[in-house]
Design an enzyme around this catalytic site. Structure first.
Site, mmCIF file in Angstrom:
data_model
loop_
_atom_site.group_PDB
_atom_site.id
_atom_site.type_symbol
_atom_site.label_atom_id
_atom_site.label_comp_id
_atom_site.label_asym_id
_atom_site.label_seq_id
_atom_site.Cartn_x
_atom_site.Cartn_y
_atom_site.Cartn_z
ATOM 1 N N HIS A 22 -0.408 -23.840 -22.791
ATOM 2 C CA HIS A 22 -1.428 -23.006 -22.697
ATOM 3 C C HIS A 22 -0.968 -21.788 -23.014
ATOM 4 O O HIS A 22 0.114 -21.431 -23.414
ATOM 5 C CB HIS A 22 -2.019 -23.258 -21.423
ATOM 6 C CG HIS A 22 -1.295 -22.834 -20.084
ATOM 7 N ND1 HIS A 22 -0.883 -21.514 -19.812
ATOM 8 C CD2 HIS A 22 -0.842 -23.599 -19.216
ATOM 9 C CE1 HIS A 22 -0.104 -21.260 -18.987
ATOM 10 N NE2 HIS A 22 -0.277 -22.371 -18.571
ATOM 11 N N HIS A 25 2.029 -19.742 -21.766
ATOM 12 C CA HIS A 25 3.193 -20.124 -22.235
ATOM 13 C C HIS A 25 3.388 -19.344 -23.622
ATOM 14 O O HIS A 25 4.508 -18.810 -23.844
ATOM 15 C CB HIS A 25 3.360 -21.587 -22.669
ATOM 16 C CG HIS A 25 2.976 -22.507 -21.314
ATOM 17 N ND1 HIS A 25 2.224 -23.722 -21.350
ATOM 18 C CD2 HIS A 25 3.589 -22.240 -20.026
ATOM 19 C CE1 HIS A 25 2.502 -24.126 -20.395
ATOM 20 N NE2 HIS A 25 3.283 -23.306 -19.464
ATOM 21 N N CYS A 136 5.346 -30.224 -1.690
ATOM 22 C CA CYS A 136 4.361 -30.362 -2.571
ATOM 23 C C CYS A 136 4.904 -30.723 -3.903
ATOM 24 O O CYS A 136 5.605 -30.081 -4.598
ATOM 25 C CB CYS A 136 3.669 -28.702 -2.880
ATOM 26 S SG CYS A 136 2.411 -28.923 -4.322
ATOM 27 N N CYS A 139 4.448 -28.518 -6.885
ATOM 28 C CA CYS A 139 5.298 -27.273 -7.201
ATOM 29 C C CYS A 139 6.812 -27.716 -7.122
ATOM 30 O O CYS A 139 7.735 -27.095 -7.420
ATOM 31 C CB CYS A 139 5.267 -26.624 -5.707
ATOM 32 S SG CYS A 139 3.653 -25.567 -5.655
ATOM 33 N N CYS A 155 -1.663 -27.454 -0.386
ATOM 34 C CA CYS A 155 -0.842 -26.544 -1.120
ATOM 35 C C CYS A 155 -1.670 -25.204 -1.632
ATOM 36 O O CYS A 155 -2.873 -25.709 -2.475
ATOM 37 C CB CYS A 155 -0.123 -27.086 -2.482
ATOM 38 S SG CYS A 155 0.417 -25.842 -3.634
ATOM 39 N N HIS A 158 -1.885 -25.127 -5.787
ATOM 40 C CA HIS A 158 -2.357 -26.509 -6.366
ATOM 41 C C HIS A 158 -3.355 -27.257 -5.835
ATOM 42 O O HIS A 158 -4.012 -28.112 -6.364
ATOM 43 C CB HIS A 158 -1.169 -27.590 -6.569
ATOM 44 C CG HIS A 158 -0.023 -26.962 -7.376
ATOM 45 N ND1 HIS A 158 1.067 -26.584 -7.092
ATOM 46 C CD2 HIS A 158 -0.188 -26.917 -8.833
ATOM 47 C CE1 HIS A 158 1.629 -26.268 -8.081
ATOM 48 N NE2 HIS A 158 1.048 -26.418 -9.175
ATOM 49 N N LYS A 309 -8.543 -17.362 -12.595
ATOM 50 C CA LYS A 309 -7.367 -17.982 -12.954
ATOM 51 C C LYS A 309 -7.539 -19.011 -14.118
ATOM 52 O O LYS A 309 -8.704 -19.658 -13.935
ATOM 53 C CB LYS A 309 -6.918 -18.795 -11.765
ATOM 54 C CG LYS A 309 -5.173 -18.875 -11.667
ATOM 55 C CD LYS A 309 -5.149 -19.371 -10.384
ATOM 56 C CE LYS A 309 -3.839 -20.546 -10.302
ATOM 57 N NZ LYS A 309 -3.375 -21.048 -9.302
ATOM 58 N N LYS A 312 -7.532 -25.890 -15.968
ATOM 59 C CA LYS A 312 -8.032 -26.771 -16.733
ATOM 60 C C LYS A 312 -9.135 -27.445 -15.557
ATOM 61 O O LYS A 312 -10.298 -27.893 -16.038
ATOM 62 C CB LYS A 312 -7.280 -27.944 -17.100
ATOM 63 C CG LYS A 312 -6.523 -27.715 -18.560
ATOM 64 C CD LYS A 312 -6.355 -28.973 -19.204
ATOM 65 C CE LYS A 312 -6.155 -28.829 -20.651
ATOM 66 N NZ LYS A 312 -5.143 -29.743 -21.270
#
Ligand code: MSP
Length: 678
Positions: A22, A25, A136, A139, A155, A158, A309, A312
């Site tokens: 994404h 990155h 998690c 993570c 979490c 997430h 944030k 997806k």
């Protein structure tokens, strides 16, 4: 830029192959590529490392869900990363994959050293202990109970349930390295930037560091711990090791000796989400293993979309493939690095991308290149003009003298300043520096009027001297911007009749006067053609699911408290993104004259800070031309050029009216020309 050649390693995090790459990155990888190119341009010996993080429980789960072997899944996604980097013109020296055997061997060598290592107070650095806690799997890490979201022990990152886990694990005694870490960071032997991240890490140390487990039961897709083959090494320890395994740590390879053990800088670019792993775990592990720790870490900010944030799950995404396809790699790289300081969080909008492209690339740089080269070609028979009489004597890039005689503002030390900004990892600062010069060169053209000089045979030497300086300056701008826009630099070189060095630019290219008079110029082609607006038929770069409807009566984003209702019916109102498409700038009127044959029109020359424009305004009945000079007005700066009574107008001046008579919009304090009006 002078002295011994510094050796340095620049790394990106290695990216998880859970999913396709994404824009976050792409952001880090482009930054690292730019930095690598800039440091080479400064004469340094650079190794640029990136790659993919391919082990762990998440991969096991995803491969199982897809019904394919783990290796097949990671091969596919890892290839998507390397293909994307090609499209963005990212030129790395090594792409490490943690499923490579050389990585496994390196990790085990490091593990061996850790197993026998002693802490500063003489205890085992690694020990067997019992772990019980909330884990998690996303993570790949344990969470403190008070971090969990209730109900459901979710979490916080997430938003998925954590699992209560009890197992016998190997632990790394991080607590024993607290003092060493504090001193190392306080003394800037590990330089953490931005400053706020350094403070955050010092704050974490102050609260006391806990030992962490370095092996995991239940996970199969990883590197088995030799002493406990039903465990694999904790994915973070394995992943961090890539920074040395990729260089050939397992066999004490030359790249390892040169770019890690013997280097001046070991620099990790990271995201703010992974600073603890990089600034605490990793240096302590290396120190325990009696290896050099990294000495510089820079945490980039996060990109959001409409303040939210990227995710997806919520449909809030920016597709890095669409982004590079829209206007090419140079434009995407430029936008990502110019739009916000590298360490800050910022919000992506499609309209800001197009606006910046048009203003900075098509207008400022594109116009400079095409005007400078077209004039050089037209007036000097398609060849590099004769050198000016005045000779440059300063160090590389210092062209004070060569330009001072023809540009009103003195300009000097551009190369040093720009390279200094790059070295500080201040990409937007480097670009602002370069663009302030682009603006000055554009102004110099207006000031010198080469078209008038060309009409006077007696001023030939002056004309050629000016044009030589101008296109040599364009060449330097191309070289200095090349770390961000490698393709544009090569294209500008070709227009100048030069071949860009295949290995990238080096300090020699910063020396003034590389253009040889008489050498034929190349073909002039538009560098960054203007784009009107986002093509609605195209897939947008970013997508957002509409925000939840506001409560009735709640103010919109731009509504000032207590603002009177706009006369526009609510259904016809535009949102802030549409408004952002209009580029409004403060423009200072430097000259004004009536348009011949018109009662209403006046022709203005306005200063926009980085350029001068001609604008035609229908205010002649309300203002005498001489009354306009010196006023700072509001200009719609991104209007398409238009001709009014045959006179070209590049923008529109804003005005209201009283009894049909124009009243200009001005400012109630002195605002610098070019300032954006929002
Ligand atoms: N595999 C680990 C890193 C191991 S390094 C030894 C990992 N991978 S990741 O795929 O999740 O990538 C994390 C990095 O991507 C972040 O640290 C950051 O550099 C970048 N970004 C991810 N989302 C981002 C944004 N929305 N904005 C900017 N960068 C972000 O963590």
């Amino acid at each position: 830029m002078t002295g011994r050649k510094r050796t340095l390693l620049i790394t990106t995090p290695i990216y998880y192959v859970n999913d396709l790459p994404h824009v976050g990155h792409a952001y880090t990888t482009i930054a690292a590529d730019t930095l690598a190119r800039a440091r080479r341009l400064a004469g340094h010996d650079v190794f640029f490392l990136t790659g993919t993080d391919e082990h762990g429980q998440n991969i096991e789960r995803i491969a199982r869900e897809k019904g394919i072997p783990e290796q097949e899944h990671v091969d596919r996604i890892s290839a998507a990363f390397s293909t994307l980097w090609e499209r963005y013109d990212v030129r790395y020296d090594r792409f490490i994959r943690t499923t490579e055997d050389v990585h496994r061997r390196g990790v085990l060598k490091l593990w061996d050293r850790l197993r026998t290592a002693k802490t500063p107070d003489g205890r085992d650095a690694v020990y067997l202990g019992k772990y019980a806690g909330w884990y998690c799997p996303r993570c790949e890490g344990f969470k403190d109970e008070d971090e969990l979201r209730q109900p459901g022990n979710f979490c916080p990152d997430h938003e998925r349930p954590c699992e209560w886990t009890e197992e016998e694990n190997f632990f790394f005694r991080l607590s024993a390295y607290e003092a060493w870490l504090r001193e190392t960071i306080e003394a800037d032997r590990l330089l953490i930037r931005p400053e706020s991240r350094r403070n955050e890490i010092l704050g974490v140390i102050k609260q006391g560091l806990k030992d962490f487990s370095v092996s995991r039961a239940r996970v199969k897709w990883g590197i088995p711990v030799p002493e406990q083959p039903d465990h694999v090494l904790y994915v973070w320890v394995e992943a961090l090791s890539n920074y040395v395994t990729a260089l050939g740590f397992s066999d004490d390879g030359t790249a390892y000796r040169r770019y890690w053990a013997g280097s001046d800088e070991r620099l990790h670019l990271i995201g703010k989400d992974i600073i603890r792993f990089h600034c605490l775990y990793w240096p302590a592990i290396l120190h325990a293993a009696d290896l050099l720790p990294p000495n510089r870490e820079f945490a980039q900010g996060f990109i959001t979309k409409d303040g939210r944030k990227l995710s997806k799950t919520t449909g809030n995404v920016i597709d890095p493939v669409a982004l590079v396809e829209r206007l090419g790699p140079d434009a995407a790289r430029y936008f990502l690095l110019r739009e916000a300081p590298y360490g800050s969080d910022w919000d992506f909008t499609d309209s800001a991308f197009v606006t910046r492209y048009n203003a900075d690339l098509a207008n400022d740089l594109g116009n400079l290149v095409s005007r400078a080269l077209t004039m050089a070609a037209r007036y000097c028979d398609g060849r590099v003009p004769a050198r000016p009489q005045l000779q440059a004597t300063g160090p590389a890039g210092d062209f004070t003298e060569v330009f001072a005689s023809s540009v009103s503002a003195p300009v000097d030390g551009l190369a040093e300043r720009v390279l200094g900004r790059y070295e500080e990892i201040d990409f937007s600062g480097a670009l602002v520096e370069i663009w302030s010069w682009v603006g000055q060169f554009n102004q110099a053209i207006v000031h010198m009027e080469p078209w008038s000089l060309a009409k006077e045979p007696g001023r030939r030497a002056q004309l050629e001297g000016f044009l030589y300086r101008l296109i040599e300056s364009v060449r330097l701008v191309a070289v200095l911007a090349s770390p961000v826009m490698p393709r544009a630099a090569v294209r500008i070189y070709a227009m100048l009749g030069l071949a860009a060095p295949g290995r990238g630019f080096s300090p020699a290219d910063l020396a003034w006067g590389r253009l040889e008079p008489g050498v034929p110029l190349g073909t002039i082609a538009p560098l960054f053609p203007r784009v009107d607006r986002i093509n609605e038929k195209e897939k947008p770069v970013s997508e957002t699911t509409p925000p939840a409807p506001k409560a009735e009566g709640a103010p919109g984003p731009a509504a000032a408290p207590g603002a009177a209702a706009a006369p526009t019916p609510a259904g016809d109102r535009i949102d802030i993104a549409e408004f952002a498409k209009v580029e409004l700038r403060a423009a200072k009127v430097t000259a004004a004259e009536k348009v011949a044959g018109s009662k209403k029109l006046v022709k203005l020359q306005v200063d926009l800070g980085r350029e001068t424009r001609q604008v035609v305004a229908g205010i002649a009945e309300a203002y005498a031309p001489e009354a306009l000079v010196g006023k700072t007005v509001v200009l719609v700066a991104n209007l398409k050029p238009a001709k009014l009574m045959g006179v070209e107008s590049n923008g529109m001046v804003l005005a209201g009216s009283i009894d049909g008579k124009a009243v200009l919009c001005t400012f109630d304090a002195e605002v610098a020309p070019g300032t954006k009006v929002k």
